[in-house]
Design a protein around this motif. Structure first.
Motif, PDB file in Angstrom:
ATOM      1  N   UNK A   1      -1.484 -17.954   0.548  1.00 15.84           N
ATOM      2  CA  UNK A   1      -2.496 -17.011   0.677  1.00 15.84           C
ATOM      3  C   UNK A   1      -2.391 -15.846   0.105  1.00 15.84           C
ATOM      4  N   UNK A   2      -3.448 -15.090  -0.323  1.00 16.16           N
ATOM      5  CA  UNK A   2      -3.572 -13.782  -1.152  1.00 16.16           C
ATOM      6  C   UNK A   2      -2.604 -12.853  -0.199  1.00 16.16           C
ATOM      7  N   UNK A   3      -1.997 -11.867  -0.894  1.00 11.10           N
ATOM      8  CA  UNK A   3      -1.130 -10.928  -0.344  1.00 11.10           C
ATOM      9  C   UNK A   3      -2.056  -9.818   0.119  1.00 11.10           C
ATOM     10  N   UNK A   4      -1.576  -8.731   1.012  1.00 16.98           N
ATOM     11  CA  UNK A   4      -2.251  -7.480   1.262  1.00 16.98           C
ATOM     12  C   UNK A   4      -2.141  -6.615   0.076  1.00 16.98           C
ATOM     13  N   UNK A   5      -2.966  -5.449   0.102  1.00 15.88           N
ATOM     14  CA  UNK A   5      -2.582  -4.515  -1.047  1.00 15.88           C
ATOM     15  C   UNK A   5      -1.294  -3.987  -0.651  1.00 15.88           C
ATOM     16  N   UNK A   6      -0.635  -3.370  -1.933  1.00 13.81           N
ATOM     17  CA  UNK A   6       0.602  -3.054  -1.657  1.00 13.81           C
ATOM     18  C   UNK A   6       0.845  -1.885  -0.595  1.00 13.81           C
ATOM     19  N   UNK A   7      -0.074  -0.811  -0.768  1.00 16.38           N
ATOM     20  CA  UNK A   7      -0.008   0.357  -0.052  1.00 16.38           C
ATOM     21  C   UNK A   7      -0.257  -0.142   1.489  1.00 16.38           C
ATOM     22  N   UNK A   8      -0.735  -1.128   1.867  1.00 18.67           N
ATOM     23  CA  UNK A   8      -0.903  -1.531   3.366  1.00 18.67           C
ATOM     24  C   UNK A   8       0.427  -1.815   3.789  1.00 18.67           C
ATOM     25  N   UNK A   9       1.310  -2.405   3.023  1.00 18.47           N
ATOM     26  CA  UNK A   9       2.687  -2.829   3.481  1.00 18.47           C
ATOM     27  C   UNK A   9       3.861  -1.951   3.225  1.00 18.47           C
ATOM     28  N   UNK A  10       3.699  -1.354   1.977  1.00 17.59           N
ATOM     29  CA  UNK A  10       4.821  -0.295   1.527  1.00 17.59           C
ATOM     30  C   UNK A  10       3.913   1.020   1.288  1.00 17.59           C
TER      31      UNK A  10
END
Length: 271
Positions: free
Chosen positions: A36-45
């Motif tokens: 599955x596509x991953x979330x945007x980086x800033x949403x996680x880190x």
């Protein structure tokens, strides 16, 4: 006699079919991607940046570049294990950033919404694209890059280190080679004869002259701890054993001993 011959023929056919299926589908047993596509980086880190990596065979791979609050004395290139995606390595990246390091997380081909199908040769191209991004795009000096490999990723970064020696190498739960792990999981199959992908970690590290730390859990149920110790001996590495830790326990994924193993390899670091 005729019945016995027929039984032997049936057994032979079954064996051939099983071996043929293993040969045909072995990579589905080795590589277990979250596609599955991953979330945007800033949403996680918070503060992390989405980046794109370009392989020499024409694939574009997704990655996250994480900066620490201040100037980073080194950058960590993280090579994942055989499962999941880079989202599962976000806690490690957060801890490394807290320790003052920049971090590049990326997904191999076929993982995290990336195109392509994983293989030993393919992963070698993927990690070289990640290294090239750091050196050419972010202008990180090669002598300021630390390679971090997790399980299968240990094979990926040791292969890269043959051509691009890093400042240091952290191997978390390394195996001797893929066939040695496969033989543990499938003891009744001639794994060494059937495997397409080899990942010879022990042989690769034995040829390196790079400061190396091997981290293992002594209750690892996926990679036998003895194999990790064998890799450490071949690399003349510092060995960090975590009592009671299994392969995917948090202490092995993001624990302080893992972070300390990385920071100890910062150029100029002591202790």
């Amino acid at each position: 006699m005729a019945v016995a011959v027929r039984v032997l023929l049936v057994i032979a056919v079954v064996v051939v079919v099983v071996l043929a299926l293993f040969w045909a589908f072995q990579r589905r047993l080795i590589y277990l991607p979250d596609t599955a596509p991953v979330p945007a980086a800033a949403r996680v880190l918070p503060g992390a940046e989405d980046v794109r990596l370009h392989t020499t065979d024409g694939l574009e791979l997704g990655g996250w570049f994480v900066r620490p609050p201040g100037e980073a004395p080194a950058t960590v290139l993280v090579a994942n294990g055989n499962g999941g995606s880079r989202t599962g390595r976000a806690p490690l990246a957060a801890k490394l950033a807290e320790a003052g390091l920049a971090v590049l997380l990326f997904d191999y081909r076929g993982y995290g919404g990336n195109p392509g199908d994983p293989s030993e040769d393919g992963l070698a191209l993927d990690v070289r694209a990640a290294h090239r991004f750091l050196v050419e795009d972010r202008r990180v000096p090669p002598g300021r890059i630390i390679f971090y490999g997790e399980s299968l990723g240990c094979a990926v970064v040791t292969g890269l280190a043959r051509d691009h020696p890093p400042a240091g190498l952290v191997l978390r739960s390394p195996f001797v080679d893929l066939a040695s792990v496969g033989a543990e999981l499938y003891p009744y199959l001639p794994v060494r004869l059937l495997l397409r992908d080899r990942f010879p970690v022990r042989d690769d590290v034995a040829r390196l002259r790079v400061p190396t730390v091997v981290v293992l859990g002594d209750r690892d149920s996926v990679v036998p701890p003895g194999q990790s110790r064998e890799v450490a001996a071949a690399a003349s590495a510092r060995l960090v054993e975590l009592p009671g830790a299994d392969h995917n326990d948090p202490v092995l994924v993001e624990g302080p001993q893992v972070v300390d193993a990385v920071t100890a390899l910062i150029p100029g670091a002591t202790g």
